[in-house]
Design a protein around this motif. Structure first.
Motif, PDB file in Angstrom:
ATOM      1  N   TYR A  37       0.841  -1.192   0.000  1.00  0.00           N
ATOM      2  CA  TYR A  37       0.000   0.000   0.000  1.00  0.00           C
ATOM      3  C   TYR A  37       0.877   1.243   0.000  1.00  0.00           C
ATOM      4  O   TYR A  37       1.983   1.220   0.523  1.00  0.00           O
ATOM      5  CB  TYR A  37      -0.884   0.067   1.253  1.00  0.00           C
ATOM      6  CG  TYR A  37      -1.922  -1.010   1.356  1.00  0.00           C
ATOM      7  CD1 TYR A  37      -3.163  -0.857   0.760  1.00  0.00           C
ATOM      8  CD2 TYR A  37      -1.664  -2.179   2.049  1.00  0.00           C
ATOM      9  CE1 TYR A  37      -4.130  -1.844   0.858  1.00  0.00           C
ATOM     10  CE2 TYR A  37      -2.626  -3.172   2.153  1.00  0.00           C
ATOM     11  CZ  TYR A  37      -3.851  -2.993   1.561  1.00  0.00           C
ATOM     12  OH  TYR A  37      -4.800  -3.969   1.653  1.00  0.00           O
ATOM     13  N   PRO A  39       0.410   5.438   1.252  1.00  0.00           N
ATOM     14  CA  PRO A  39      -0.450   6.103   2.235  1.00  0.00           C
ATOM     15  C   PRO A  39      -1.823   6.501   1.704  1.00  0.00           C
ATOM     16  O   PRO A  39      -2.817   6.405   2.425  1.00  0.00           O
ATOM     17  CB  PRO A  39       0.370   7.318   2.648  1.00  0.00           C
ATOM     18  CG  PRO A  39       1.784   6.859   2.508  1.00  0.00           C
ATOM     19  CD  PRO A  39       1.775   5.989   1.277  1.00  0.00           C
ATOM     20  N   ASP A  41      -3.689   4.925  -0.382  1.00  0.00           N
ATOM     21  CA  ASP A  41      -4.546   3.741  -0.492  1.00  0.00           C
ATOM     22  C   ASP A  41      -5.122   3.322   0.851  1.00  0.00           C
ATOM     23  O   ASP A  41      -6.150   2.649   0.902  1.00  0.00           O
ATOM     24  CB  ASP A  41      -3.766   2.553  -1.052  1.00  0.00           C
ATOM     25  CG  ASP A  41      -3.377   2.728  -2.499  1.00  0.00           C
ATOM     26  OD1 ASP A  41      -3.964   3.613  -3.166  1.00  0.00           O
ATOM     27  OD2 ASP A  41      -2.496   1.990  -2.966  1.00  0.00           O
ATOM     28  N   LEU A  42      -4.469   3.677   1.925  1.00  0.00           N
ATOM     29  CA  LEU A  42      -4.888   3.202   3.246  1.00  0.00           C
ATOM     30  C   LEU A  42      -6.229   3.774   3.679  1.00  0.00           C
ATOM     31  O   LEU A  42      -6.937   3.161   4.477  1.00  0.00           O
ATOM     32  CB  LEU A  42      -3.819   3.513   4.291  1.00  0.00           C
ATOM     33  CG  LEU A  42      -2.536   2.701   4.129  1.00  0.00           C
ATOM     34  CD1 LEU A  42      -1.484   3.179   5.110  1.00  0.00           C
ATOM     35  CD2 LEU A  42      -2.808   1.226   4.304  1.00  0.00           C
ATOM     36  N   ALA A  45      -8.631   1.337   2.218  1.00  0.00           N
ATOM     37  CA  ALA A  45      -8.488  -0.028   2.724  1.00  0.00           C
ATOM     38  C   ALA A  45      -8.987  -0.093   4.163  1.00  0.00           C
ATOM     39  O   ALA A  45      -8.683   0.772   4.974  1.00  0.00           O
ATOM     40  CB  ALA A  45      -7.022  -0.451   2.663  1.00  0.00           C
ATOM     41  N   LEU A  47      -8.278  -1.997   7.067  1.00  0.00           N
ATOM     42  CA  LEU A  47      -7.346  -2.956   7.645  1.00  0.00           C
ATOM     43  C   LEU A  47      -7.570  -3.092   9.145  1.00  0.00           C
ATOM     44  O   LEU A  47      -7.680  -2.096   9.857  1.00  0.00           O
ATOM     45  CB  LEU A  47      -5.899  -2.503   7.410  1.00  0.00           C
ATOM     46  CG  LEU A  47      -5.457  -2.391   5.959  1.00  0.00           C
ATOM     47  CD1 LEU A  47      -4.067  -1.798   5.889  1.00  0.00           C
ATOM     48  CD2 LEU A  47      -5.476  -3.759   5.302  1.00  0.00           C
ATOM     49  N   ILE A  53       1.340  -5.557   6.328  1.00  0.00           N
ATOM     50  CA  ILE A  53       1.363  -4.933   5.011  1.00  0.00           C
ATOM     51  C   ILE A  53       2.754  -4.398   4.734  1.00  0.00           C
ATOM     52  O   ILE A  53       3.604  -4.328   5.632  1.00  0.00           O
ATOM     53  CB  ILE A  53       0.340  -3.776   4.886  1.00  0.00           C
ATOM     54  CG1 ILE A  53       0.713  -2.626   5.816  1.00  0.00           C
ATOM     55  CG2 ILE A  53      -1.073  -4.257   5.100  1.00  0.00           C
ATOM     56  CD1 ILE A  53      -0.034  -1.342   5.508  1.00  0.00           C
ATOM     57  N   LEU A  55       4.302  -0.884   3.376  1.00  0.00           N
ATOM     58  CA  LEU A  55       3.948   0.518   3.183  1.00  0.00           C
ATOM     59  C   LEU A  55       5.076   1.183   2.414  1.00  0.00           C
ATOM     60  O   LEU A  55       6.223   1.179   2.866  1.00  0.00           O
ATOM     61  CB  LEU A  55       3.751   1.191   4.548  1.00  0.00           C
ATOM     62  CG  LEU A  55       3.488   2.681   4.548  1.00  0.00           C
ATOM     63  CD1 LEU A  55       2.135   2.963   3.904  1.00  0.00           C
ATOM     64  CD2 LEU A  55       3.516   3.208   5.968  1.00  0.00           C
ATOM     65  N   VAL A  83       1.591   8.726   6.756  1.00  0.00           N
ATOM     66  CA  VAL A  83       1.449   7.663   7.746  1.00  0.00           C
ATOM     67  C   VAL A  83       2.646   7.720   8.681  1.00  0.00           C
ATOM     68  O   VAL A  83       3.789   7.590   8.236  1.00  0.00           O
ATOM     69  CB  VAL A  83       1.369   6.272   7.081  1.00  0.00           C
ATOM     70  CG1 VAL A  83       1.321   5.175   8.126  1.00  0.00           C
ATOM     71  CG2 VAL A  83       0.167   6.187   6.160  1.00  0.00           C
ATOM     72  N   PHE A 107      -0.188  -2.138  11.643  1.00  0.00           N
ATOM     73  CA  PHE A 107      -0.717  -1.046  12.443  1.00  0.00           C
ATOM     74  C   PHE A 107      -1.044  -1.558  13.835  1.00  0.00           C
ATOM     75  O   PHE A 107      -1.609  -2.642  13.990  1.00  0.00           O
ATOM     76  CB  PHE A 107      -1.988  -0.459  11.813  1.00  0.00           C
ATOM     77  CG  PHE A 107      -1.715   0.445  10.664  1.00  0.00           C
ATOM     78  CD1 PHE A 107      -1.360   1.771  10.891  1.00  0.00           C
ATOM     79  CD2 PHE A 107      -1.792  -0.010   9.369  1.00  0.00           C
ATOM     80  CE1 PHE A 107      -1.093   2.617   9.833  1.00  0.00           C
ATOM     81  CE2 PHE A 107      -1.530   0.821   8.307  1.00  0.00           C
ATOM     82  CZ  PHE A 107      -1.176   2.135   8.538  1.00  0.00           C
ATOM     83  N   PHE A 113       1.861   2.912  12.639  1.00  0.00           N
ATOM     84  CA  PHE A 113       2.422   1.796  11.893  1.00  0.00           C
ATOM     85  C   PHE A 113       3.733   1.384  12.540  1.00  0.00           C
ATOM     86  O   PHE A 113       4.657   2.193  12.666  1.00  0.00           O
ATOM     87  CB  PHE A 113       2.651   2.181  10.427  1.00  0.00           C
ATOM     88  CG  PHE A 113       3.058   1.028   9.563  1.00  0.00           C
ATOM     89  CD1 PHE A 113       2.127   0.109   9.129  1.00  0.00           C
ATOM     90  CD2 PHE A 113       4.379   0.862   9.191  1.00  0.00           C
ATOM     91  CE1 PHE A 113       2.501  -0.962   8.329  1.00  0.00           C
ATOM     92  CE2 PHE A 113       4.765  -0.195   8.397  1.00  0.00           C
ATOM     93  CZ  PHE A 113       3.819  -1.112   7.967  1.00  0.00           C
TER      94      PHE A 113
END
Length: 149
Positions: A37, A39, A41-42, A45, A47, A53, A55, A83, A107, A113
């Motif tokens: 991913y 940032p 895209d998070l 998502a 999650l 993941i 990052l 992130v 996370f 993270f």
């Protein structure tokens, strides 16, 4: 048992063995997959805390802070989202602000993270292709030096 029945039994046993082996390999791979991913895209998502993941993005300038011991915090950005990342360990020699980075981890429940692996670019002309492609898709201008042709 006739000869034909013996042959069918051996073939059936071989097929069963191959199916079992393929299923075990698929199960092992599914346990070690870490999705990639950036940032931006998070936000889309959903999650759960603890999901592993990768990052990727750029280390935001001015965010690298050395904490107690070998703990480092920094922010990964794709210029659309940021992130915060914490990492305990020795960073790669080429880790710098403004450079490409891929951090693998999960996370925590607090939304931070926690990376257990940090990979940095290995020279001035390389950024992981996945990171470069995602950054370009997000509208980030790259100078052309960051990717392998």
């Amino acid at each position: 048992m006739t000869r034909k029945q013996k042959r069918l039994a051996v073939i059936g046993g071989g097929v069963a063995f191959l199916v079992a082996a393929v299923l075990l390999v698929m199960f092992a791979f599914s346990q070690s997959i870490a999705y990639f991913y950036v940032p931006g895209d998070l936000a889309k998502a959903n999650l759960a805390p603890g999901t592993r993941i990768r990052l990727g993005g750029l280390v935001e300038t001015g965010t690298v802070k050395r904490g107690e011991g070998s703990t480092i915090t920094f922010t990964v950005t794709d210029t659309l989202a940021n992130v915060p990342v914490t990492y305990t360990g020795i960073l790669p020699d080429l880790f710098r602000e403004g450079q490409g980075v891929v951090a693998e981890g999960a996370f925590g429940t607090d939304g931070l993270f926690v990376a257990d692996t940090v990979l940095a670019k290995h020279d001035e002309t390389y950024m992981p292709k996945d990171v470069a492609d995602r950054l370009k898709a997000q509208g980030v201008e790259l100078s052309g030096k960051e990717t392998i042709k």
